[in-house]
Design a protein around this motif. Sequence first.
Motif, PDB file in Angstrom:
ATOM      1  N   LEU A  23      -1.033  -1.973   3.085  1.00 17.05           N
ATOM      2  CA  LEU A  23      -2.096  -1.248   3.786  1.00 17.05           C
ATOM      3  C   LEU A  23      -2.347   0.102   3.124  1.00 17.05           C
ATOM      4  CD1 LEU A  23      -1.349  -1.967   7.570  1.00 17.05           C
ATOM      5  CD2 LEU A  23      -2.854  -3.201   5.996  1.00 17.05           C
ATOM      6  N   ASN A  24      -1.284   0.764   2.688  1.00 16.50           N
ATOM      7  CA  ASN A  24      -1.456   2.054   2.008  1.00 16.50           C
ATOM      8  C   ASN A  24      -2.236   1.891   0.710  1.00 16.50           C
ATOM      9  OD1 ASN A  24      -0.023   3.347   4.032  1.00 16.50           O
ATOM     10  ND2 ASN A  24       1.922   3.280   2.944  1.00 16.50           N
ATOM     11  N   ASP A  25      -1.913   0.865  -0.071  1.00 16.56           N
ATOM     12  CA  ASP A  25      -2.632   0.634  -1.320  1.00 16.56           C
ATOM     13  C   ASP A  25      -4.116   0.387  -1.084  1.00 16.56           C
ATOM     14  OD1 ASP A  25      -0.760   1.036  -3.280  1.00 16.56           O
ATOM     15  OD2 ASP A  25      -0.154  -1.066  -3.441  1.00 16.56           O
ATOM     16  N   ASN A  26      -4.435  -0.170   0.088  1.00 17.27           N
ATOM     17  CA  ASN A  26      -5.827  -0.459   0.416  1.00 17.27           C
ATOM     18  C   ASN A  26      -6.489   0.659   1.215  1.00 17.27           C
ATOM     19  OD1 ASN A  26      -6.728  -3.444  -0.334  1.00 17.27           O
ATOM     20  ND2 ASN A  26      -4.537  -3.489   0.157  1.00 17.27           N
ATOM     21  N   ARG A  33      -1.184   1.991  13.595  1.00 16.85           N
ATOM     22  CA  ARG A  33      -1.039   0.687  12.949  1.00 16.85           C
ATOM     23  C   ARG A  33      -0.211  -0.240  13.840  1.00 16.85           C
ATOM     24  NH1 ARG A  33       0.019   1.944   6.486  1.00 16.85           N
ATOM     25  NH2 ARG A  33      -1.995   2.972   6.096  1.00 16.85           N
ATOM     26  N   LYS A  34      -0.547  -1.529  13.780  1.00 18.98           N
ATOM     27  CA  LYS A  34       0.064  -2.493  14.683  1.00 18.98           C
ATOM     28  C   LYS A  34       0.468  -3.758  13.947  1.00 18.98           C
ATOM     29  CE  LYS A  34      -2.599  -0.866  18.695  1.00 18.98           C
ATOM     30  NZ  LYS A  34      -2.981   0.403  18.048  1.00 18.98           N
ATOM     31  N   VAL A  35       1.398  -4.488  14.544  1.00 17.12           N
ATOM     32  CA  VAL A  35       1.758  -5.833  14.099  1.00 17.12           C
ATOM     33  C   VAL A  35       1.591  -6.771  15.288  1.00 17.12           C
ATOM     34  CG1 VAL A  35       3.610  -7.357  13.313  1.00 17.12           C
ATOM     35  CG2 VAL A  35       3.384  -5.076  12.315  1.00 17.12           C
ATOM     36  N   LYS A  54       0.982 -17.052  10.895  1.00 13.93           N
ATOM     37  CA  LYS A  54       0.190 -16.021  10.238  1.00 13.93           C
ATOM     38  C   LYS A  54       0.170 -14.755  11.091  1.00 13.93           C
ATOM     39  CE  LYS A  54      -3.388 -16.679   6.809  1.00 13.93           C
ATOM     40  NZ  LYS A  54      -4.638 -17.345   6.433  1.00 13.93           N
ATOM     41  N   ASN A  55       1.352 -14.150  11.296  1.00 19.28           N
ATOM     42  CA  ASN A  55       1.418 -12.836  11.918  1.00 19.28           C
ATOM     43  C   ASN A  55       0.688 -11.853  11.003  1.00 19.28           C
ATOM     44  OD1 ASN A  55       3.699 -13.818  13.780  1.00 19.28           O
ATOM     45  ND2 ASN A  55       4.611 -14.044  11.759  1.00 19.28           N
ATOM     46  N   PHE A  56       0.250 -10.723  11.561  1.00 19.57           N
ATOM     47  CA  PHE A  56      -0.388  -9.770  10.662  1.00 19.57           C
ATOM     48  C   PHE A  56      -0.205  -8.332  11.115  1.00 19.57           C
ATOM     49  CE2 PHE A  56      -3.680 -11.349  13.525  1.00 19.57           C
ATOM     50  CZ  PHE A  56      -4.326 -10.203  13.976  1.00 19.57           C
ATOM     51  N   ALA A  57      -0.094  -7.476  10.109  1.00 15.67           N
ATOM     52  CA  ALA A  57      -0.071  -6.021  10.300  1.00 15.67           C
ATOM     53  C   ALA A  57      -1.464  -5.502   9.992  1.00 15.67           C
ATOM     54  CB  ALA A  57       0.952  -5.395   9.345  1.00 15.67           C
ATOM     55  N   TYR A  58      -1.892  -4.470  10.725  1.00 14.33           N
ATOM     56  CA  TYR A  58      -3.261  -4.017  10.516  1.00 14.33           C
ATOM     57  C   TYR A  58      -3.482  -2.619  11.075  1.00 14.33           C
ATOM     58  CZ  TYR A  58      -4.182  -4.973  15.474  1.00 14.33           C
ATOM     59  OH  TYR A  58      -4.155  -4.964  16.853  1.00 14.33           O
ATOM     60  N   ALA A  59      -4.556  -2.013  10.595  1.00  8.16           N
ATOM     61  CA  ALA A  59      -5.087  -0.800  11.215  1.00  8.16           C
ATOM     62  C   ALA A  59      -6.172  -1.236  12.182  1.00  8.16           C
ATOM     63  CB  ALA A  59      -5.671   0.127  10.150  1.00  8.16           C
ATOM     64  N   GLU A  78      -9.506  -5.927   4.229  1.00 10.83           N
ATOM     65  CA  GLU A  78      -8.449  -5.395   3.367  1.00 10.83           C
ATOM     66  C   GLU A  78      -7.481  -4.513   4.137  1.00 10.83           C
ATOM     67  OE1 GLU A  78     -12.163  -2.828   2.706  1.00 10.83           O
ATOM     68  OE2 GLU A  78     -11.641  -4.917   3.160  1.00 10.83           O
ATOM     69  N   TRP A  79      -7.803  -4.169   5.380  1.00  9.48           N
ATOM     70  CA  TRP A  79      -6.912  -3.367   6.213  1.00  9.48           C
ATOM     71  C   TRP A  79      -6.044  -4.242   7.113  1.00  9.48           C
ATOM     72  CZ3 TRP A  79     -10.711   1.113   7.912  1.00  9.48           C
ATOM     73  CH2 TRP A  79     -11.001   1.898   6.784  1.00  9.48           C
ATOM     74  N   LEU A  80      -5.920  -5.520   6.749  1.00 12.24           N
ATOM     75  CA  LEU A  80      -4.981  -6.428   7.388  1.00 12.24           C
ATOM     76  C   LEU A  80      -4.051  -6.992   6.327  1.00 12.24           C
ATOM     77  CD1 LEU A  80      -8.012  -7.226   8.874  1.00 12.24           C
ATOM     78  CD2 LEU A  80      -6.396  -8.438  10.312  1.00 12.24           C
ATOM     79  N   CYS A  81      -2.837  -7.327   6.743  1.00 10.29           N
ATOM     80  CA  CYS A  81      -1.885  -7.944   5.831  1.00 10.29           C
ATOM     81  C   CYS A  81      -1.105  -9.021   6.586  1.00 10.29           C
ATOM     82  CB  CYS A  81      -0.926  -6.913   5.238  1.00 10.29           C
ATOM     83  SG  CYS A  81       0.259  -7.623   4.043  1.00 10.29           S
ATOM     84  N   VAL A  82      -1.189 -10.256   6.118  1.00  9.94           N
ATOM     85  CA  VAL A  82      -0.430 -11.343   6.718  1.00  9.94           C
ATOM     86  C   VAL A  82       1.062 -11.108   6.501  1.00  9.94           C
ATOM     87  CG1 VAL A  82       0.067 -13.813   6.581  1.00  9.94           C
ATOM     88  CG2 VAL A  82      -2.306 -13.001   6.436  1.00  9.94           C
TER      89      VAL A  82
END
Length: 377
Positions: free
Chosen positions: A129-132, A140-142, A304-309, A368-372
């Motif tokens: 998320l930081n790179d994006n 931020r949440k999961v 497909k859990n995900f972390a996101y802003a 791009e602000w999500l990550c599986v």
Amino acid sequence: MTNICDDDQFAVDGAKIGDTLRIRLPNDFTVRNGTALATQDTAEKYTSLALQTQKGVDVAFSSAERALKLDDYSERVLLPMMNNLAGSVAADLMSGVEGGACNFVSLVDGSGNITNPTSQTVLQAQATLNDNSAPMSPGRKVVQDPWTEANLVNTLSGLFNPSQAISEQYRTGTMKNALGFDFFMDQTVVKHTTGSFTAGTVNGASQTGTTIAVNAITGTLAQGDIITFAGVFAVNRVTKQTTGKLRQFVLTAPAANGATSLSIYPALIPSNAGAAVQYQTVDVSPANSAAISLVNKPGEIYRKNFAYAPEAITLATADLVLPKGVHEAARRNYDGISLRMITDYVVATDQLATRLDIIYGYRYIRPEWLCVVADKI
């Protein structure tokens, strides 16, 4: 969980805006070196969000039942109606991750199979998320499957954490706040089945955009599969410098065996002869015949859990009309979500019929602000 918009513009008589919201996306610019002025256009981008989904739950009782047999009507009837309606909306919203999340992290075993995530996996999602250039914590949440939550609570319980946090995790059996994220459990997390893809190459150099010509692929790709192109690296969205990691792309539509084009997100936007450009996503376009690879094994099934802003996703609801001349009518807004309930008398059957409705739309506006955060099944 997301940015929520309860747009009262939809319900203003004489000033209705239709069923679509236009959402402005963040601007992007390149940085000049030196004192010489080098102006650039402000190339604003937009996306749209349509409020076209209406869901509801309906029940009916005879007037005698309503009068004599139903105690605590709100708790016994209305609460389960709202719970099931909310669950259906959540499942719809969560399905958007298939084609709406283009970043992926996982922990694998010695054979390359996805296994249970650990603190390292969550921290890799944070770094992604930081790179994006996703907005920083707090916020931020999961969102995780119940079984992933069980695995993570067990894994993280031994870390050096504040005793109060460890105590709360032990007492409730749930993740709370750790590693820069607030954790939420959701039973509607997608279980993704990866396509059977085993080989494919790019057909033609210097390609850009969201549709990429390829030589006929071997095997299938499912919507939501995540791929890379050999030699194509991600860039930091602010500095436009390579991250040293291959750029990941999500399939926004399935591709059959033998397909000769792929629909992907994000768009391939390379530098201009090494010079940074607005909205750049990669250092270079894939070369002709560059190999295409899945980020995980073909045919693999995972959670497909995900972390996101929160700014990555927007959910919008509108106030439905309250009709007159009915037995009961009410509309309530909670946390930006508007629900309407109507009860009316059905003379033909001597019943009181109740309907609970919501109209909404959602959009993964900044995928791009999500990550599986993958977890084995």
